[in-house]
Scaffold this motif. Structure first.
Motif, PDB file in Angstrom:
ATOM      1  N   SER A 116       4.948 -48.767 -13.200  1.00  0.00           N
ATOM      2  CA  SER A 116       3.781 -49.225 -12.437  1.00  0.00           C
ATOM      3  C   SER A 116       2.898 -50.029 -13.380  1.00  0.00           C
ATOM      4  O   SER A 116       2.913 -49.825 -14.595  1.00  0.00           O
ATOM      5  CB  SER A 116       3.003 -48.051 -11.840  1.00  0.00           C
ATOM      6  OG  SER A 116       2.416 -47.274 -12.850  1.00  0.00           O
ATOM      7  N   TYR A 117       2.147 -50.955 -12.806  1.00  0.00           N
ATOM      8  CA  TYR A 117       1.266 -51.810 -13.609  1.00  0.00           C
ATOM      9  C   TYR A 117      -0.014 -52.059 -12.836  1.00  0.00           C
ATOM     10  O   TYR A 117       0.025 -52.398 -11.656  1.00  0.00           O
ATOM     11  CB  TYR A 117       1.951 -53.134 -13.942  1.00  0.00           C
ATOM     12  CG  TYR A 117       1.232 -53.880 -15.040  1.00  0.00           C
ATOM     13  CD1 TYR A 117       1.463 -53.569 -16.377  1.00  0.00           C
ATOM     14  CD2 TYR A 117       0.301 -54.857 -14.742  1.00  0.00           C
ATOM     15  CE1 TYR A 117       0.788 -54.233 -17.378  1.00  0.00           C
ATOM     16  CE2 TYR A 117      -0.370 -55.521 -15.751  1.00  0.00           C
ATOM     17  CZ  TYR A 117      -0.125 -55.205 -17.068  1.00  0.00           C
ATOM     18  OH  TYR A 117      -0.796 -55.859 -18.066  1.00  0.00           O
ATOM     19  N   SER A 118      -1.159 -51.899 -13.512  1.00  0.00           N
ATOM     20  CA  SER A 118      -2.430 -52.092 -12.809  1.00  0.00           C
ATOM     21  C   SER A 118      -3.494 -52.811 -13.632  1.00  0.00           C
ATOM     22  O   SER A 118      -4.635 -52.879 -13.207  1.00  0.00           O
ATOM     23  CB  SER A 118      -2.983 -50.730 -12.354  1.00  0.00           C
ATOM     24  OG  SER A 118      -3.213 -49.902 -13.470  1.00  0.00           O
ATOM     25  N   ILE A 145       4.795 -55.176 -19.913  1.00  0.00           N
ATOM     26  CA  ILE A 145       5.107 -54.114 -18.959  1.00  0.00           C
ATOM     27  C   ILE A 145       5.964 -53.080 -19.676  1.00  0.00           C
ATOM     28  O   ILE A 145       7.179 -53.236 -19.779  1.00  0.00           O
ATOM     29  CB  ILE A 145       5.875 -54.639 -17.736  1.00  0.00           C
ATOM     30  CG1 ILE A 145       5.124 -55.748 -17.043  1.00  0.00           C
ATOM     31  CG2 ILE A 145       6.158 -53.505 -16.764  1.00  0.00           C
ATOM     32  CD1 ILE A 145       5.913 -56.387 -15.927  1.00  0.00           C
ATOM     33  N   TRP A 176       5.739 -59.827 -19.090  1.00  0.00           N
ATOM     34  CA  TRP A 176       4.318 -59.489 -19.031  1.00  0.00           C
ATOM     35  C   TRP A 176       3.843 -59.622 -17.590  1.00  0.00           C
ATOM     36  O   TRP A 176       4.446 -60.329 -16.787  1.00  0.00           O
ATOM     37  CB  TRP A 176       3.499 -60.415 -19.921  1.00  0.00           C
ATOM     38  CG  TRP A 176       3.633 -60.174 -21.389  1.00  0.00           C
ATOM     39  CD1 TRP A 176       4.714 -59.668 -22.068  1.00  0.00           C
ATOM     40  CD2 TRP A 176       2.652 -60.461 -22.382  1.00  0.00           C
ATOM     41  NE1 TRP A 176       4.452 -59.624 -23.410  1.00  0.00           N
ATOM     42  CE2 TRP A 176       3.192 -60.103 -23.634  1.00  0.00           C
ATOM     43  CE3 TRP A 176       1.374 -60.988 -22.338  1.00  0.00           C
ATOM     44  CZ2 TRP A 176       2.493 -60.253 -24.827  1.00  0.00           C
ATOM     45  CZ3 TRP A 176       0.670 -61.144 -23.533  1.00  0.00           C
ATOM     46  CH2 TRP A 176       1.235 -60.771 -24.758  1.00  0.00           C
ATOM     47  N   TRP A 225       0.120 -59.154 -14.799  1.00  0.00           N
ATOM     48  CA  TRP A 225      -1.270 -58.787 -14.495  1.00  0.00           C
ATOM     49  C   TRP A 225      -1.367 -58.620 -12.998  1.00  0.00           C
ATOM     50  O   TRP A 225      -0.548 -59.129 -12.245  1.00  0.00           O
ATOM     51  CB  TRP A 225      -2.291 -59.750 -15.079  1.00  0.00           C
ATOM     52  CG  TRP A 225      -2.559 -61.050 -14.383  1.00  0.00           C
ATOM     53  CD1 TRP A 225      -1.951 -62.228 -14.651  1.00  0.00           C
ATOM     54  CD2 TRP A 225      -3.522 -61.317 -13.365  1.00  0.00           C
ATOM     55  NE1 TRP A 225      -2.465 -63.218 -13.851  1.00  0.00           N
ATOM     56  CE2 TRP A 225      -3.438 -62.677 -13.042  1.00  0.00           C
ATOM     57  CE3 TRP A 225      -4.437 -60.532 -12.679  1.00  0.00           C
ATOM     58  CZ2 TRP A 225      -4.226 -63.280 -12.081  1.00  0.00           C
ATOM     59  CZ3 TRP A 225      -5.230 -61.129 -11.702  1.00  0.00           C
ATOM     60  CH2 TRP A 225      -5.118 -62.487 -11.428  1.00  0.00           C
ATOM     61  N   THR A 226      -2.349 -57.866 -12.585  1.00  0.00           N
ATOM     62  CA  THR A 226      -2.535 -57.594 -11.168  1.00  0.00           C
ATOM     63  C   THR A 226      -3.939 -58.011 -10.760  1.00  0.00           C
ATOM     64  O   THR A 226      -4.855 -58.022 -11.582  1.00  0.00           O
ATOM     65  CB  THR A 226      -2.263 -56.103 -10.856  1.00  0.00           C
ATOM     66  OG1 THR A 226      -2.313 -55.905  -9.464  1.00  0.00           O
ATOM     67  CG2 THR A 226      -3.246 -55.192 -11.529  1.00  0.00           C
ATOM     68  N   SER A 263      -7.183 -53.749 -10.186  1.00  0.00           N
ATOM     69  CA  SER A 263      -6.733 -52.594 -10.976  1.00  0.00           C
ATOM     70  C   SER A 263      -6.698 -51.299 -10.168  1.00  0.00           C
ATOM     71  O   SER A 263      -6.053 -50.336 -10.573  1.00  0.00           O
ATOM     72  CB  SER A 263      -7.616 -52.408 -12.212  1.00  0.00           C
ATOM     73  OG  SER A 263      -8.945 -52.106 -11.824  1.00  0.00           O
ATOM     74  N   PRO A 290      -2.084 -50.518  -8.133  1.00  0.00           N
ATOM     75  CA  PRO A 290      -0.982 -50.992  -8.982  1.00  0.00           C
ATOM     76  C   PRO A 290       0.164 -51.559  -8.149  1.00  0.00           C
ATOM     77  O   PRO A 290       0.285 -51.285  -6.958  1.00  0.00           O
ATOM     78  CB  PRO A 290      -0.542 -49.733  -9.715  1.00  0.00           C
ATOM     79  CG  PRO A 290      -0.976 -48.606  -8.867  1.00  0.00           C
ATOM     80  CD  PRO A 290      -2.203 -49.065  -8.143  1.00  0.00           C
TER      81      PRO A 290
END
Length: 165
Positions: free
Chosen positions: A26-28, A35, A127, A129-130, A133, A136
């Protein structure tokens, strides 16, 4: 015969390396960052080779947008975005791949022309970005996840192929 030969052996795949993650990511973060462990190093065997970069995963998000880029480093000199990537027209984000509010498989492949010397180690990372935040995006699984046969999980791969000049 229909076969096209290239002079001097250019275009041949010299080596293929792949990082594969089985499990979820997961990424937020609302700034560009690596990542997790999506990274693959390669020491080119030839001079002036191109690198074919491929990324594939199953994606999902929770009411958000995610943006992905390939980045590379040459012998610890610092990471830079791989060219070519999308055009940043107006306020739009240039990226190699974006994730919107959907659940599906996503992939992208580019042909990168790095500058390096023989013996250098090139390290490639994915890499992201979201946009928010608080929500995610997810790689390798569906959101919301359910323990039912109608929900799936995938592997996430980052493949680097060296193509002879």
């Amino acid at each position: 015969s229909g076969v096209i030969a290239s002079a001097g052996g250019g275009g041949k795949v010299l080596q293929t390396l792949e990082y594969s993650k089985i499990g979820t990511i997961s990424y937020s973060a609302t700034s560009w960052g690596n990542i997790g462990s999506l990274e693959q190093a390669i020491t080119p065997a030839g001079e002036s080779s191109k690198m074919k970069l491929t990324f594939f995963t199953g994606t999902s998000d929770s009411r958000n947008r995610g943006f992905l880029r390939f980045y590379y480093d040459v012998d610890g000199g610092g990471y830079n975005v791989c060219e070519p990537n999308g055009e940043a027209a107006g306020s739009r984000t240039n990226c190699h791949l974006f994730i919107n509010e959907s659940v599906d498989g996503r992939g992208v492949s580019i042909l990168h022309t790095p500058s390096y010397s023989l013996g250098n180690v090139l390290t490639y990372q994915m890499w992201a970005w979201t946009a928010n935040s608080g929500y995610p995006f997810y790689l390798g699984w569906e959101y919301p996840e359910s323990d039912a046969s109608a929900y799936g999980r995938t592997q996430t791969i980052l493949r680097v192929e060296e193509i002879a000049a």
